[in-house]
Each structure stands twice: as structure tokens, then as C-alpha cells.
Design a protein around this motif. Structure first.
Motif, short mmCIF file in Angstrom:
data_model
loop_
_atom_site.label_atom_id
_atom_site.label_comp_id
_atom_site.label_asym_id
_atom_site.label_seq_id
_atom_site.Cartn_x
_atom_site.Cartn_y
_atom_site.Cartn_z
N ALA A 1 14.88 -0.65 3.09
CA ALA A 1 14.18 0.64 3.02
C ALA A 1 12.71 0.45 3.36
N LYS A 2 12.10 1.52 3.84
CA LYS A 2 10.68 1.48 4.22
C LYS A 2 9.80 1.15 3.03
N GLN A 3 10.13 1.71 1.87
CA GLN A 3 9.30 1.45 0.69
C GLN A 3 9.29 -0.03 0.34
N GLU A 4 10.40 -0.72 0.59
CA GLU A 4 10.44 -2.15 0.30
C GLU A 4 9.46 -2.93 1.18
N ILE A 5 9.27 -2.47 2.40
CA ILE A 5 8.28 -3.11 3.28
C ILE A 5 6.88 -2.89 2.71
N SER B 1 16.09 -5.06 16.51
CA SER B 1 16.88 -3.85 16.32
C SER B 1 16.68 -3.32 14.91
N LYS B 2 17.01 -2.05 14.73
CA LYS B 2 16.91 -1.46 13.40
C LYS B 2 17.88 -2.15 12.44
N ALA B 3 19.05 -2.53 12.96
CA ALA B 3 20.02 -3.25 12.13
C ALA B 3 19.46 -4.58 11.66
N ALA B 4 18.73 -5.26 12.55
CA ALA B 4 18.11 -6.53 12.17
C ALA B 4 17.03 -6.32 11.12
N TYR C 1 1.92 6.34 6.00
CA TYR C 1 3.23 5.88 5.54
C TYR C 1 4.34 6.85 5.96
N GLU C 2 4.15 8.13 5.67
CA GLU C 2 5.21 9.10 5.93
C GLU C 2 5.44 9.33 7.42
N ASN C 3 4.44 9.07 8.24
CA ASN C 3 4.57 9.27 9.68
C ASN C 3 5.11 8.05 10.41
N THR C 4 5.44 7.02 9.66
CA THR C 4 5.97 5.79 10.25
C THR C 4 7.44 5.65 9.87
N SER C 5 8.29 5.46 10.86
CA SER C 5 9.72 5.32 10.61
C SER C 5 10.16 3.87 10.75
N LEU C 6 11.32 3.57 10.19
CA LEU C 6 11.87 2.22 10.34
C LEU C 6 12.16 1.92 11.80
N SER C 7 12.57 2.93 12.55
CA SER C 7 12.84 2.72 13.97
C SER C 7 11.57 2.30 14.71
#
Length: 202
Positions: A59-63, A49-52, A34-40
């Protein structure tokens, strides 16, 4: 040729975007943590895109929460559909364990995410996740209690028995090979034989 840019935050055109994002995120959480995975990284893997991505998950936690809650509810529905097809306690417990194992194998990435995707992190659990876990575990405790009341198994603390049933099943991601020749349900049947022999009324 002029390319028209999408407005910031507007979702890209992909089929079933929430499920697609969750599927890619589950794979990444399971394989790299989890911590090694970014939204990007999730956005890149999904092809948006990150905006999309923010349009669906701010937020990542919501995923992560969405993956876990949906998986727990689906698991409860599928496992208990199999359990309800049986009448005796012994057959219902065996159905629970084999159906749980089948669900694990058929949803391997999501299941690994649930159990190990955030191993070693301090991420808290959402109220929805805690409630979904409680519904699943309480249903199992009720099944155990029914076996006690019917005289099929010895009187024991139902919470302890439920944990003993879940422990070998939930440990499978540590050693099970989804590409191997044996299905997870085959191992679950062996766990069942060992557990039921120890629990049954003598």
C-alpha cells in the motif's frame, strides 16, 4: 526474439529495491503531494511493474511510513552524534540545531515529505511513526531539561521550549532554497542566537 515474462508479483532486478522505491516516492510526495501520487506513478518512476512494487509495499501508506520512520531514526542518530561531541549546554543546543538543519538539507526530499508531503490529507500516522517522533522530541526535551537544571536557561515548560526550538527549523522547507548560496546550518545558527538569548538565565 522471445521475451520471458516475469511472474506476477516477482520483483524486478534493480539495485536496493526498497530504498530505490522510497527515494522516488519521497521525491513525488514532496513535489506533488501524497494524495496526488499513485502507486502506478511510483512504479513507473522506479522502472518496475506495479506488481513488483506490491512485492515490497502492498500500500502507498506503507511506503510513506517507511520513508518517515527511517528518516526520523537516521536524523536522531546523526543529530545526537553531533550533540554528544559537546559538553556545555549552550554548545550542545547549538549542535542540535545546526545538525538538524544539516540533516534537513542533506535529505531535502525526505524531510519535505515528512513535513508537507501529506499536507491537507486525512492520512493517519502509524504507531511506528508516532514512536519515532516521540523519541526525537523526548531527547530534545531532555536536553532542555539539562540546561534548566544546570542553571543555563530559565525555568520553562520543557515541551514548550522544545517546540520553540523545532518550529523555525521545521518551517525551513517553506522558504529555504537548497540551491542557494547559504547552507541551512547558517540560518540555524542565527535561530540559535535569537533563541538562546531569550532563554538564558539572567
Amino acid at each position: 526474439m522471445t521475451t520471458t515474462k516475469r511472474p506476477v508479483g516477482r520483483p524486478a532486478t534493480i539495485a536496493d529495491p526498497r530504498q530505490t522505491i522510497m527515494a522516488h516516492a519521497a521525491r513525488m510526495f514532496a513535489t506533488q503531494g501524497y494524495e496526488n501520487t499513485s502507486l502506478s506513478q511510483i512504479a513507473s518512476a522506479t522502472g518496475i511493474s506495479k506488481a513488483a512494487l506490491y512485492h515490497y509495499f502492498p500500500a502507498k501508506q506503507e511506503i510513506y511510513d517507511a520513508i518517515v520512520v527511517e528518516m526520523l531514526q537516521s536524523m536522531k542518530d546523526q543529530v545526537w552524534a553531533r550533540v554528544e561531541q559537546q559538553s556545555s549546554f549552550k554548545d550542545r543546543l547549538k549542535a542540535f540545531m545546526t545538525a538538524h538543519a544539516d540533516f534537513f538539507q542533506d535529505n531535502y526530499q525526505e524531510f519535505v515529505t515528512l513535513l508537507h508531503g501529506i499536507s491537507g490529507t486525512s492520512r493517519g500516522r502509524s504507531a511506528e511513526e508516532l514512536a519515532a517522533r516521540a523519541r526525537y522530541e523526548n531527547a530534545l526535551r531532555s536536553l532542555v531539561q539539562s540546561g534548566t537544571e544546570a542553571g543555563d536557561i530559565r525555568q520553562q515548560d520543557t515541551a514548550v521550549v522544545a517546540r520553540a526550538i523545532l518550529a523555525p527549523l521545521n518551517a525551513m522547507p517553506r522558504w529555504f532554497n537548497p540551491k542557494g548560496t547559504r547552507r541551512a546550518a547558517e540560518f540555524a545558527e542565527e535561530f540559535f542566537d535569537l533563541l538562546f538569548e531569550g532563554l538564558r538565565q539572567r
